[in-house]
Scaffold this active site. Structure first.
Site, PDB file in Angstrom:
ATOM      1  N   ILE A   1      33.556  42.609  39.752  1.00 49.94           N
ATOM      2  CA  ILE A   1      34.716  41.833  39.304  1.00 49.94           C
ATOM      3  C   ILE A   1      35.117  40.795  40.341  1.00 49.94           C
ATOM      4  CG2 ILE A   1      35.588  43.554  37.706  1.00 49.94           C
ATOM      5  CD1 ILE A   1      37.448  44.572  39.908  1.00 49.94           C
TER       6      ILE A   1
ATOM      7  N   ASN B   1      30.493  44.932  54.750  1.00 52.60           N
ATOM      8  CA  ASN B   1      30.324  43.489  54.925  1.00 52.60           C
ATOM      9  C   ASN B   1      31.658  42.897  55.355  1.00 52.60           C
ATOM     10  OD1 ASN B   1      30.249  40.665  54.522  1.00 52.60           O
ATOM     11  ND2 ASN B   1      28.672  40.859  52.946  1.00 52.60           N
TER      12      ASN B   1
ATOM     13  N   GLU C   1      42.378  47.818  47.313  1.00 59.43           N
ATOM     14  CA  GLU C   1      43.822  47.918  47.096  1.00 59.43           C
ATOM     15  C   GLU C   1      44.637  47.840  48.378  1.00 59.43           C
ATOM     16  OE1 GLU C   1      41.800  49.679  43.726  1.00 59.43           O
ATOM     17  OE2 GLU C   1      43.852  49.000  43.622  1.00 59.43           O
TER      18      GLU C   1
END
Lengths: 173, 339, 745
Positions: free
Chosen positions: C472, C638, C712
């Site tokens: 997403i 990453n 989040e």
């Protein structure tokens, strides 16, 4: 406030004739059979199969549909394709030249200036227009003049970093 | 959105002829508001007459009396960045650049800017009563969520706000609107162009059916030394004003010789109060005097459940903006409050 | 030369080229021959019944193919359960076009299908619909008396009910030295990803469908379609290679999927349904929530009593819950606690997880209350948190799998310059602007779920990895490639990732910050199995150099298996495949979290956030001029894409604290700003200096990768840090989000 019935009565459309509309898209004269009610955005996406230009709101409120029209960045959702007969339109698909990414495209990758990628074509086309306008002097100016392009992923600082990188390269040349 | 016939008009008589043929015919220039409204089915048109290609009125020209004529078909961005506008009417330039986004300013015309419709939530929702959209249906905003609505010049039937920034500056500059119609040409003082809602809120302005704005004249006095545009809104850019202020000051020997203060975001038209400007004449350009002028401007303000803050905000914005006008370099991009 | 480990490298997104050139195709961008366009008709009433549809005028238009309503829709699965999905709360899922009942404003009640988009949109305006309206309630604050305990269901697994009370809260609170009690509120918010929800369904004949869907779970959509339309799962293929943002809105199949599939099956033609922006406000949202806190401390600032109560909104048909009150005692120890969570049923569409659901809501109350306590106690806000620092999860009495929050505080404060803060409110200024420094803590659970991945070494000796998981915008492809590359000892360039396709190995919905751990673990499992298989094949080769060795004796590096102690002795993957008669070597593996081991620990990512605001003294205008988020989230695969995730959460924080709100007219029962012009998300001009620190955190317990997820955590601590900074700047505490600048006048 219950029981309100809108008295809206649509204009009954009888005329569904299409007409050929020729627009120079990414350097290629392209003729599309269109009815007048087709926006430039839908003409690109649905009739010319150039889906790189994005629809995020269809009402001029997000900037995802930004293209370059006769040298200026505009919102393709708020204009009719028939009104652009004979215009030169550059979309994201036409930004790279001879397979070489535009410096902004490279900078966007390098600075991670996108996440989902949906606002990206609009951001890049808008930035191309913005740099050409030559009105932004400071980072604050760039932020203001890029504020017509929303990014919901929150890549804002990376987007502005990428644009500043290219802007500074330009001014050094 | 319904389909429509599309006609390109190259001269005024042709344009008039097409719009006369049916009252559901409409002119289209920049289209940035019209297409938005048509997609929401708030505006209907059987045909759109494209007036972008009319001969004339595509330039900005100097007038013999030292003023400037802004062609109605010049784009907002081209107007804001025009060297003569930047030099002589920087207030107008700043106001234009505080509106919409760069892309929209590249599309929207000067004439069209005057004809924007309100951004009232209820006007935009075809399933709620709205006297502006459907005369006689009632106003949903008066007892609704009216944070963005007007506090001045409202009526029992409408509390909508006119959303333009450019027009706030044009009002302050005493611009004149030049209009062409089948019956000939006429001009309206800017203050007489837009209307208050009264009991005909469906009429935003005094343009008659079929008429076209051809140009806007700005008189010579541009307040280029002491001017400022301030816009307060729910985000720093790309949002309509809750309150905006255009100020032009003419100073002489440390006193105010002439003052213009126009408010946006508070009424059905740009709001100017002559008494306040007269009050400032021959006075020192001080925060105290500007605060008194602000009191005069906001006199008679009527607030609603969610927008009472606008009165105090407008007063403070007037004072700040007048102070910013004393030091125009202090203005920030996006007409944000000075540091 | 040996391959540098890919994990930990700031590699640019592998799909970047596709995204910057416009080549990346999203669900609504597959233009197939004969495509039909569906346009949704939404209810204009909030509650009641549809009496009649008059479709005559619309149907009479040439090019209008069909109009679907509850009256003529095909018969469908009868049972509620068939409509359930991986993220369905307890209750009865919404069933599009099920009957004449309208239960929320904007509910989809019909679909026009036409040959062009313009025609479908126009025909929808010609529909005449008669309703019978009923009274409704949509105002949470007006209906708090109706609050009830939520029901329990499958979805409750990841959202446990509040922890049990401890000690005697009331007495301890009454006897505490310093006390704060406060009330907090935020209204409805909508996800508003930039991409509009869209589904293109290709009817392939014989009951077979290929569906391009905007979703956070291809298999979730596949199962949903199969169940409802009675199709064999194998005949339903859901593809979502690019997803234009979702933030939780794609965790459940949205109604355009249902409508597109229904129309395609009925008409036996390809049908696309794309929602418009106002329709993006007609399904899930972050629920309006009222919160109450009462915290009491001893004279040293140690918390001794803690009560956090939240009342959230849900729909009439489902009990959507969030973890709002479970966090305070995870962060701060207290002997006496009382945590309460209730719901009020309203006539709205069911709420839906929206980035940091519950956590960002709860932290608003918890961290604002902590801030208020710090002023009462005259203790620096960060110091107060250090005084109450809990090495274990006090709510469950478990140790943390790892917790480097202390380092977050220290490193964040250092980078920000927290020491320069004058503790007095309204004491710092710059010209017309008051300056405020605020800080807060963030916490988010580190979960992971079962998943499968396939790994293949092809005839070129390169690695192909696939999973049904979506991307997403988090950078899944890139981190999958990094994890896979290290597993097999290949450079990232030699790894090809395929994903976003329900035909690929099982992946759960993408969300909750659990996807890296979930898919990463599956890739590790597949990689391990593939190494074994490759080694076995290598051993089986004629006169193999490994014939007397075990897998422990060899290393996988640079696309070869080599002897650990003498790297020159090696066989390339390519040679192994060649010896395998050119047949690719593949494994599909299932990775299941070690639930038994995991139960011993609480697992969470933490953050400390420091914010500077500038508030115009006269005009109230607020700018977040600087912010530093220091995150401890385990191993960072990453740093470039992870940093972007945190920055994204920080921008969302500015939005949540100062910008976005869905405006509800409670009289009309509807949302009034269903557009991006009036639903204000931040523009570039709103976003200033932002800095991210990843604190070193080793975690050998959480999962094999040691990752905790970063989707989040960037949004949890910063909104209250902004509110706290506004208080420090102005002396005004605004406990309602978003903070309107005019509330500071």
């Amino acid at each position: 406030m219950l029981n309100y019935q809108s008295t809206y009565s649509p204009v009954l459309t009888k005329d569904f004739d299409t007409r050929p509309v020729t627009i120079n898209i990414n350097g290629k004269p392209t003729t599309l059979q269109l009815m007048p009610w087709v926006s430039l955005l839908d003409a690109l996406r649905e009739y010319a199969d150039l889906t790189g230009t994005k629809k995020g709101c269809d009402h001029g409120q997000c900037g995802a549909c930004t293209v370059i029209c006769d040298g200026d960045r505009i919102l393709s959702c708020l204009t009719l394709a028939v009104m652009k007969e004979g215009s030169e339109i550059t979309t994201i698909e036409g930004v790279a030249e001879n397979g070489q990414l535009h410096p902004l495209q490279k900078a966007f990758i390098e600075y991670d200036a996108f996440q989902c990628g949906y606002c990206t074509p609009g951001q890049i086309c808008s930035a191309i227009g913005m740099l050409k306008e030559g009105k932004a002097k400071t980072r604050a100016d760039v932020k203001e003049l890029m504020s017509g392009n929303l990014c919901r992923c929150g890549a804002n600082t990376n987007i502005i970093d990428a644009i500043m990188e290219v802007k500074n390269q330009d001014s050094h040349e | 959105m319904n389909n429509f016939s599309y006609i390109k008009a190259n001269d005024l008589p042709t344009a008039f002829g097409h719009v006369r043929l049916g009252d559901a015919a409409k002119y289209i220039a920049g289209g940035t508001n019209l297409i938005d409204l048509m997609k929401y089915n708030l505006t209907k048109a059987s045909s759109l007459v494209d007036i972008n290609h009319l001969v004339g009125n595509h330039d900005i020209e100097e007038l013999p009396d030292g003023g400037l004529r802004l062609g109605a078909f010049v784009r907002n961005a081209a107007t804001a960045y025009h060297p003569l506008v930047e030099e002589r009417y920087p207030l107008l330039s700043r106001a234009i650049l505080a509106g919409a986004s760069a892309q929209i300013r590249n599309m929207a015309t000067n004439g069209g800017n005057l004809l924007q419709r309100t951004r009232c939530y209820y006007f935009y929702d075809a399933n709620t009563p709205c006297n502006k959209r459907e005369p006689g249906s009632g106003c949903s905003a008066i007892l609704g969520y009216n944070r963005i609505m007007a506090i001045l010049g409202t009526s029992e039937s409408c509390i909508a706000v006119f959303p333009s920034d450019m027009c706030v500056a044009l009002a302050a500059l005493d611009a004149v609107v030049n209009i062409s119609g089948e019956d000939g040409e006429r001009s309206l003082a800017f203050a007489d162009f837009h209307r208050l809602p009264g009991d005909t809120p469906e009429l935003d302005n005094n343009l008659k059916p079929g008429e076209i704005i051809t140009s806007i004249d700005i008189p010579q006095k541009g307040f280029a030394r002491n001017y400022s545009y301030l816009k307060l809104r729910d985000r720093n850019s790309y949002a309509f004003a809750l309150v905006s202020v255009a100020t032009g000051l003419e100073l002489e020997n440390g006193l105010i010789k002439d003052a213009r203060i126009a408010l946006g975001g508070v009424a059905h038209k740009p709001w100017r109060v002559k008494e306040a400007e007269d009050f400032l004449k021959e006075k020192e350009p001080s925060a105290e005097n500007f605060a008194q002028a602000a009191e005069i401007i906001l006199f008679g303000a009527k607030v609603f459940e969610y927008n009472s803050f606008k009165v105090e905000l407008a007063k403070r914005a007037i004072v700040r903006n007048c102070m910013m006008a004393l030091n125009p370099e202090s203005q920030l991009p996006g007409a944000q409050p000075s540091a | 030369m040996s391959t540098r480990p890919a994990i930990g490298q700031p590699i640019s997104r592998l799909e970047g080229h596709m995204k910057v050139t416009g080549a990346a195709k999203y669900a609504g961008e597959y233009n197939v021959p004969g495509l039909l366009y569906g346009y949704v008709i939404n209810s204009t009433i909030t509650k009641g019944k549809i009496i009649s549809f008059n479709t005559e005028a619309a149907k009479a238009l040439p090019g209008v193919i069909e109009i679907f309503t509850h009256e003529n829709r095909p018969s469908l699965a009868w049972f509620d359960l068939s409509y359930a999905d991986m993220d369905a709360p307890p209750g009865s899922p919404f069933r599009p076009l099920y009957n004449a009942e309208v239960s929320s404003n904007g509910q989809p009640i019909g679909l026009v299908v036409a040959e062009t988009f313009e025609l479908a949109r126009y025909a929808a305006t010609l529909m005449e619909i008669q309703y019978e309206e009923e009274s409704f309630r949509v105002d949470l604050k007006e209906n708090l008396a109706e609050a009830h305990t939520p029901s329990i269901g499958m979805a409750t697994m990841l959202k446990p009910p509040p922890p049990k009370p401890k000690g005697d809260f009331e007495e301890a609170f009454a006897n505490s030295y310093a006390q704060v009690s406060a009330e907090y509120f935020h209204g409805t918010e909508h996800h508003n990803p930039m991409e509009l929800f869209a589904t293109t369904t290709i009817y392939e004949g014989d009951g077979k469908l290929t569906i391009y869907d905007k979703t956070q779970g291809t298999i979730n959509s596949q199962l949903y379609v199969g169940n409802i339309f009675g199709l064999h799962f194998k005949d339903v293929r859901v593809i979502s290679p690019y997803v234009g943002g979702a933030f939780g809105s794609g965790l459940r199949p949205q109604y355009q999927l249902f409508l597109s599939v229904m129309a395609a099956l009925e008409l036996k033609r390809p049908v696309r349904v794309t929602l418009d922006r106002s329709q993006m406000f007609t399904f899930g949202h972050r629920p309006q929530t009222v919160q109450y806190t009462r915290f009491g401390t001893d004279e040293y600032g140690k918390i001794i009593a803690m009560n956090h109560k939240a009342i959230g909104e849900t729909s009439k048909n489902e009990d959507y819950t969030e973890n709002v009150v479970n966090w305070a005692n995870m962060l701060y120890a207290s002997k006496n606690t009382l945590m309460q969570y209730e719901l009020v049923d309203l006539d709205v569409f069911s709420p839906l997880d929206m980035r940091a659901p519950g956590g960002s809501t709860g932290s608003h109350a918890i961290e604002s209350t902590m801030d208020e306590l710090s002023y009462k106690l005259k203790i620096d806000p960060m110091q107060l948190r250090l005084i109450n620092y809990s090495e274990k999860d006090d709510s469950l009495g478990r140790p943390y799998s790892s917790k480097e929050l202390r380092q977050c505080y220290l490193q964040g404060a250092e980078r920000f310059g927290w020491a320069e803060r004058n503790p007095e409110p309204r004491s710092m200024r710059r010209g017309n602007k008051l300056i405020g420094y605020g800080m807060a803590t963030g916490i988010w659970e580190a979960n992971h779920l079962p998943a499968r991945a396939e790994a293949i070494i092809d005839s070129e000796g390169k690695l192909q990895v696939s999973s049904a998981v979506t991307d997403i915008g988090t950078g899944m492809m890139t981190i999958m490639a990094q994890i896979a590359a290290d597993e097999l000892g290949l450079p990232v360039e030699d790894v090809a990732i395929s994903y976003g396709d329900s035909k690929m190995p099982f992946a759960p919905i993408q969300g909750g910050s659990f996807t890296t751990s979930t898919i990463g673990s599956a890739i590790k499992a597949a990689g391990k199995a593939l190494r074994k298989k490759l080694f076995k094949k290598a051993k089986d080769m004629d006169s193999s150099i490994f014939s007397s060795m075990d897998i422990e004796d060899v290393a996988f590096r640079d696309g070869k298996i080599s002897v650990k102690d003498s790297p020159a002795l090696s066989v390339s993957f390519k040679e192994i495949v060649a010896a395998n008669k050119g047949k690719a070597i593949k494994t599909i593996n299932f990775s299941v979290p070690k639930f038994f081991k995991l139960k011993k620990y609480s697992r969470a990512a933490h953050s400390a956030v420091f914010v500077e605001v500038e508030v115009d003294e006269q005009l109230g205008v607020i700018n977040v001029t600087r912010a530093v988020t220091a995150v401890a989230a385990g191993r960072i695969i990453n740093p470039k894409t992870a940093r972007s995730q945190i920055l994204g959460g920080m921008v969302w924080s500015v939005s949540k604290a100062l910008r976005e709100e869905t405006i509800t007219d409670y009289r009309l029962g509807k949302y009034m700003n269903q557009n991006l012009g009036e639903y204000h998300i931040p523009v570039h001009a709103d976003i200033h200096d932002m800095d991210v620190i990843f604190v070193e955190e080793k975690d050998e317990n959480v999962n094999e990768l040691g990752t905790k997820g970063v989707g989040e955590i960037g949004l949890v601590g910063m909104p209250p840090a902004i509110a706290n900074a506004v208080y420090h700047a102005t002396g005004k505490r605004i406990n309602q989000f978003p903070i309107h600048f005019d509330s500071l006048l």
